[in-house]
Each structure stands twice: as structure tokens, then as C-alpha cells.
Design an enzyme around this catalytic site. Sequence first.
Site, short mmCIF file in Angstrom:
data_model
loop_
_atom_site.label_atom_id
_atom_site.label_comp_id
_atom_site.label_asym_id
_atom_site.label_seq_id
_atom_site.Cartn_x
_atom_site.Cartn_y
_atom_site.Cartn_z
N ASP A 240 -0.76 -8.48 6.95
CA ASP A 240 -1.96 -7.59 6.94
C ASP A 240 -1.49 -6.42 5.96
OD1 ASP A 240 -3.57 -5.20 7.23
OD2 ASP A 240 -4.32 -5.90 9.04
N ILE A 242 -3.31 -4.00 4.44
CA ILE A 242 -4.32 -2.91 4.05
C ILE A 242 -3.88 -1.56 3.87
CG2 ILE A 242 -6.18 -4.30 5.43
CD1 ILE A 242 -5.97 -2.09 7.14
#
Lengths: 487, 540
Positions: A240, A242
Site C-alpha cells: 500500500d 498511498i
Amino acid sequence: MGLHVDEHSNYNVLSSIATSDGHGENSSYFDGWKAYDNDPFHPIDNPQGVIQMGLAENQLCLDLMQQWIKQNPQASICTGEGVSEFKDVANFQDYHGLPDFRKAIARFMGKARGGGATFDPERIVMSGGATGAQETIAFCLANPGEAFLIPTPYYPGFDRDFRWRTGVQLLPIQCHSFDNFKITEPALVTAYQRAQTANIRVKGILVTNPSNPLGTTLDRETLRTLVSFANEKRIHLVCDEIFSGTVFDKPTYVSVSEIVEEEPYYDRDLIHIVYSLSKDLGVPGFRVGVIYSYNDAVVSCARKMSSFGLVSTQTQHLLASMLGDDDFTTKFLAESRRRLSRRHKYFTAGLHRVDIKCLESNAGLFCWMNLTHLLNEATVEAELKLWRVIIKEVKLNISPGSSFHCSEPGWFRVCFANMDDNTMETALKRIRKFVSPGNHTAAAQAKKKNKRWDAALRLSLPRRFEELSIMTPRLMSPHSPLVQAAN
Amino acid sequence: MSPTPSKKSADAAAAAATATQARSSATGLGGGGGGAGMRLIVPLQGVVQGRGGLVLGTLIPCALFYFLQFYLRRNRSPPPTSPQPPAANGPDLPGIVRSSSRNFLSARGSSGHAAVSSRAASIARSGDSPYFVGTKKCSEDPYHPVDNPDGVIQLGLAENRLSLDLIGDWLARNVTDTLLDERQGGLSISGLATYQPFDGLVELKMAVAEFMGQVMQGSVSFDPSQIIMTAGATPAIEILSFCLADAGNAFLVPSPYYPGYDRNIRWRAGIELIPVPCRSTDNFGLSIPALERAYNQAKMRGVKVRAVLFSNPSNPVGNLLHRETLRDLLDFVTEKGIHVIADEVFAGSTHGTEDFVSMAEVLNTDEFDRSRVHIVYGLSKDLSVPGFRIGLIYSFNEHVIAAASKLARFSSVSVPTQHLLISMLNDTKFITQYIKTNRERLRVMYALLVNGLKQLGVESVKSSGGFYCWTDMSKFMKSYSEKGELELWKEMLNVAKIHLTPGTACHCIEPGWFRLCFTTLTEKDVPVVLERIKRVVDNH
């Protein structure tokens, strides 16, 4: 109904998903969040209110975005200039997404990661925010009952996004403060073996890089360890990323895609990236999440699933022009890093002056603050007691480490990018006052048993740390800092 | 998947195992050791009949199975350079690789391999359905009256292009400033970009509730607090499914039905769809006795039916459900103690003389238990903006509303788009005009196509709603069967270069029916379409 009473006595019987608390909103932390909702800070209207430091939202550069939208009215199709494109945009419902949008995202992904890797627009799959992306990848990679390993502390929203509807489990990889919470190979192996002992099929590893809540980035060695481990066990690695555009300090950010590109003998089919514009660009309201997989089968499957969370074409169109503007993205990323760095320095230095240390970090919209010295004993109960004092008396809504499944009590995540300088200053003042030696009310009280808060906020955090944590408690509220943190 | 997480690891593992099994058999993927085994053993018994048939007949398949496992294990861990290990467990050996027994073997870690989930594997093979084949052809070689007069004409996509000009004009006339214009409701970047409620802005819910009431000609009013906004009707249906049923439960769906339901409901939620056949002799109307039969059959199989799902106006037939039928349906679901989902996405796209009656309206007029009624709606059809992904759940059950509002976070509508629609929908004068004009245009196109088809000897069901007509081409099939229908479909696609939706894709029980969407055409295109159909029809 007479005939079928036996079977249908409860007519509005709902599914176990609808009636379970997989959303985590029945947790006691909800009560804590209410403290903010009921009494939100406002510099003029409510200067004594609770300051929101639990929301990982990047509001430092919204002015740049606003300026760009004003200068480029054609990008939004609801303007006179943009209306000529309306027909093509309004009717476009192909789940591949607008080609320009995918191209622009791929380019921006490379740029936000410092240009060390390139991304193929054909592998970009859309989803409704990173929340939707996480769920989609879980649906694609694992069946109900199967598990992903995840280093602790981790973003509590994963308990919902990754598990709720998919039935997938998350098993912790224990990381510790003496290692600076690094993911080590022994910890990885232990977690894997523990799952095997419990007869749980491990389908992959899920990591955040930069880490939420730590704000640290994974170094090349750790990434290699993860990729080799995934290769060796033939399991997936979901990264992840982000927060990749929020890296404001050395060491330089390394994306897993760089490792994949450098080492051709690693099996690419095992590597998947989750990305979103909510943090790097500060536009969570746009609901743009992305899955980037090196596995063709996953790309094809996730793309079909993206029907469940497509991004509106109007927004795609707007972002395609915005991210396609190279000058703007370069300037934006640089300025955003500069402002984050400044804010981070200001905040940590302020804490340092009152002897509060944070884990050294170089990314993210938050600090991982160490308050172990304020606990009267090293337990979750003591941590939560302190947390309640901080919410009720210091009036800061921060997130306790136990909600991130941290194995050591006394750590807190504090977000610093969702407020202006003055609010930040006020928050720092409150902390200073709280811990200053002369202040015998707050800090000292926190150390004493404070029964009053027990009555006000019922906290029922169970024996999680003694348990094997197969079933991690579901914590979080829809509005809780924790939940919104990684959307 | 167990509602209350068990504390002990063993329990958890057992629950997980059961869940896996339940899910894989629910999706029809469980190879199932027992059933498959017996199918092997019984014929082999015949082969070795005579001397100890039963023993040998059991031993031989067991040995074969053992060697197969052995073979698989050796081949399961490919060298690291192998480009695509997941492919190995997909199409090649579907039965065995996806059986739950294999999951247990691997759970012990004897042979790690990075498989995608069986949910993923199932969909990876769906690429050869008529819809995908036809749509691919349309995108490769699209018809254009001038540039590509010999291209493929898309009549398989229920998309409305008839009234896009009205929406475009409105935008050009009304929104002269940017998204950030302070005068347009004080909108600023922080109200646009930052986190907003996942289930939709209150202003949008209010505007949409108003629009729904208008579409249904004021016969019923909708309460914004019962609305959950989602990114299109697709996630709305999926979220409702997740709320109303567990994996392995079933919905009854009058067929022919919209093929997308299979993806929206079966795929990830793992809910079975039981088609309840409607007949051409009934004009494809919903029949309660047929529902009753399907319900009882499911019950006998041990399958729990949790809801009836239907579209009104029906997709693909286009007929409307009468008030009496809706009442009967409510009686039926009340008696059975199940839910009812009314998919009303075409409510405003009616073109006949008949009035559309919403489920919500029937609820208002009579005493029914409302908590079992759920409506799916969206703006993709009635406002011709499918790209904007605006769908919604309108439920009368507070628990469903609560759960759905939490699930909506997986499929939220982007905020800039919400603001755009709020200002458009609030222009009631424009909306009234739009609905009226759009209906008129639908009526004209429908009449044009249906009458043209009639002259070719192709009959359609009389319908009053939707973007399509439902036509009977059975007399042009070589054989009265599914195969004959697909042959005719292929001929239409390859010879006439028209992409239609075949009835089998909609689970129609009678072969030879096709759905023709007319809203992507202009009036000038209609003769072209008719001419092309004539070419095929005349051959038979």
C-alpha cells in the site's frame, strides 16, 4: 405468515455481514470520536474545543489545487469551456477508465515515487478510493478464511477494508520499538509459522510503505526480504503506497516496483501495489483509488470488479488534465514535500522541547509519538486511560497505539497536516501545558487512577496481547481518525 | 465468516475451513471430493465387474487420484522464473485445483503457490460470453454513417444517447463558472476535495429524492433519509445483496432478467440467483405461482431464499408491473418472510400510455410491512449520465440503511460530480422539460423500430418502458433451441453486423428472443438496421 413461522419468525432477518460489527463502529473508540464531533475546535467560535489530530488528511496544499482549477476551467466539464466534451464523458462507462486518465495516473505514480520506476497505464485498475482498492485486491487474492500477514502497528481500517466482506483474515507480524518497528525476517517467519500451526492458509503479506502509522519508509533490504520471502513461499505481496508522495526527507523513497524492475528473477506475478490520490494530492473527496498489479490475471479480474467502485468520468476528466500538466505536478509535489517537512519539523521540535519523542520518520501526515513515560504501568488499560485524559482534558483527538494493534502500549499516532499553523501552535501549547512539571493536574492525574473517565467512556479492549490475535478486535468508527486515515 | 469470532485458534481455523467450503460450493466451484469421486467409481465398477468389483472399483480411482495429486504437487511449484504460476491452477485443471480439499492440504504449507482466489479465477473465464464478444466487435469496428458505414451497430448496450444534447445545453447555459465558483452554493476546494460523507451529500440526496418523485409523476414522495448513494446502480445492488443474504443463500429472479445481475450478486456476495421463468404466453408477466414453485423447490434443496429481485420496468422485456401484481408480490414475500428488491432504474424512461407504478407507491396505499422492501435506482438511465456513476439504495428498513451507509465507503460517488448534479437536479423547470422530451423521443424511436420490424415479420412484445424492445426471432432459427438462437445471434453479428443481446444471456427459458436497444441510434440509423436484419431474415 402462519405457515412459516418456524423458519421466518424474524422477518427482516439480515445477512451476517449486515449484522456483524465488521465495520468496527461499535467499538468504544467511537465514544472518543464523539468528543471531537460534539466540541470541535474553531480558532474564533470555539477556541476551547477538541483539536482533530486523528485525521490523516493533507490540507497543506489545497490552495495550489484551487489555483490550478481556477486557471484551467476547461478541465471540469461543467464550464462553458469544457462543455464540448460533455457527450463523450457523460456516457463513457467502460471500466477500463478514460485512456488519458490512466496515462496521467501512471505518469504521476512514477513521479510521486521520485522517478525510480515507471508504470504501465494498461496495468492501472480503478477503484473507489484506496478503501475499495484494498477490498478488491483481497477479493482477488484470497478466499474466505485465508490470511494475509501484516506488520504491526497497522492502519486499523484494514480490519474493515480487507476483511469485512471478503472474509479474509489478517495475522500480525510483531514489530517492536527496539527495532524501530522494522519488519525483520525472523518476525516474518514466526508469523508465517504461527499461521501454519493454526492451519490457516497464508495467501500473502500486506505492508504500507510509507508506513501508516509510523511515517517511516521501507529500505531496500527490507523490501528485498519481503519480496524474497513472498517468492520463497509463493505468496503475494501487496504494497500500500498511498503515502508515497509525502516523503519529505531522506532516505529516498524506494517503491517495490523498483525492486521488481531491478531483480528480474523475482516473480512479478506476486507483486501488487495499492495507490490513491487522497493523500498525495489531498483529494479524498474525489474517491480515486488504484490497483497496480504485475499479475495479468489480477489486472483482468480487478478490472471487472471495478464496476463496483468506478470513478465518475467527470472526475477522471478533471484529473486527467490536472495530472497531465507536468509543470503543475512537479511544482505541487515539491511544494507539498517542503510544507510537510516544515510542519513535521515544527511539530517534532515542539514536542522535543517538552521531552516527548517521536519515532524518527521521513514521510506521512503523522508522527508516531512515544508517551510510554506517562503510563503508570505498561498495559493497554493504562494507555487508554491516558488517551481519555488527552481527549477530555488536553482536548486533542489523537489515536492510541492499541487501535493500530501495536504490541507495546504507550504509543500514539498524531496527525499534523490537516490544520493550519495557528491550530498546530495551539495544539503544541496544550501538550506543553499538559506535560510541564508545574502542571500537577493533567500529567499527574493521568498517572493516577482516574475512575471518572471509566464511567464516561466504556472501553472494552480485550486481552488482545495475550491472544494469538487470530481474530483481531474490530476497532474503528466511520468518522474515527483511524478509519479515515487511509482512505 | 462466523458472525461471532471464536477466541480459540482451532475454532477459528475450523470456522475458516467451513466458510471456505461454503463459499466455494456456493459459487459452484467446489469440485467436491465426494460427488466427483462417486461419479468416477460407479462407471469403473462396471469395468471391473465380476471379481471384487466394488473393491477394485474403489481402489483404482483412489490410486489414480493419488498419482494425480502427486503429479500436481510436482508441477505446482514452478521455477521462480516461470512467468505465470497462477495460470497453472486456473483453466487447465479446474475441478481438482479448486476443490476445498486442496485448500486444506496447502493450508499446512506443504506446497506454497500464489494462486489468485477462486472468486478471481471464476470471472477470469467469463470473457467469451456473447456480450463481451459482441461489444468487442463493436469497439473494434464501430458503425458510423459516413466514416464507417459497414461497421458493427451496437444494439446490445442499454445506454441513452437520445437526449444528451439537452443535458449538454443545460450545462452550457447555466454553468459558466468553474466548480469553485463561490456563488454556486459557496463551493470551495475544501468542500470539494476533503472527506465527505461516504453515503452521499445530504443536498444530493434531497435533490435525487425530488427527482425520483418527479419521474414517478408525483404519485409518491421519497424521503432523503432513506437514501444511500453509491457509485452507480451496480454497487447499489451488490451492497443490498451483501446486506440481505449470506453466501449460499438465494434470490428468486423472474427471468428473462438483466444479465448483469449474475455479476453484481453472484460473484462476490456468493448469492445464488434462481431464475423464475416467465412465458411469452403471459407476455412475460410475473407469475406468483411460478415464484411459489421456485421457492418450494429451493426449500427442498435446502437453499434459503432471502429475497425476490425484479426489475420494473423490466429489463430486458420493457413491460411494467401492474399495481395488482406488485400487491400480490408483497403478499408473497410477506407470507414467506423474505425481502423484495425492486430495480427501478428505468422508472423515468417510459414511453407508453401505461403509467409506471413504483413499489414505494403500492406501499403507501396499502398496509404492508415496509421493512422488507428495498428499491434500487440511479441516474445512469433516466438522466443519461452513466459515466457519472450515480446509483442509490432506497430502503424502508433502518437496519439495512445503517449497514448500507457503512458499506457505501467501498463505492462512494466523487464529490465534484455530486455538486454538479445537485445544481442540475435543482433546476426543476429543466428537469420537467427533460423528462417530457426524453419520453417523447423514446416513444418515437420505439415506434419506428417496432413497426419496421413488424413489416419484416418480426414481432415484439408490447412494452412501455426501457431503451429496448424484446423481439421474437424464433421462426428464423435453424433449430428451436439455445444452439439455434446462438447461431442466429452469430449470423446477426457477423453477417448483418448488428450486436444484439440473445435471450439465453438473460436466462430466458424460450429460445429465439432478442433484446434490441434503440437509444444509441438516430432516426436515420433505423432504416439501416432494418435493412441489415432483413438480409438475415430473408435467408430463412
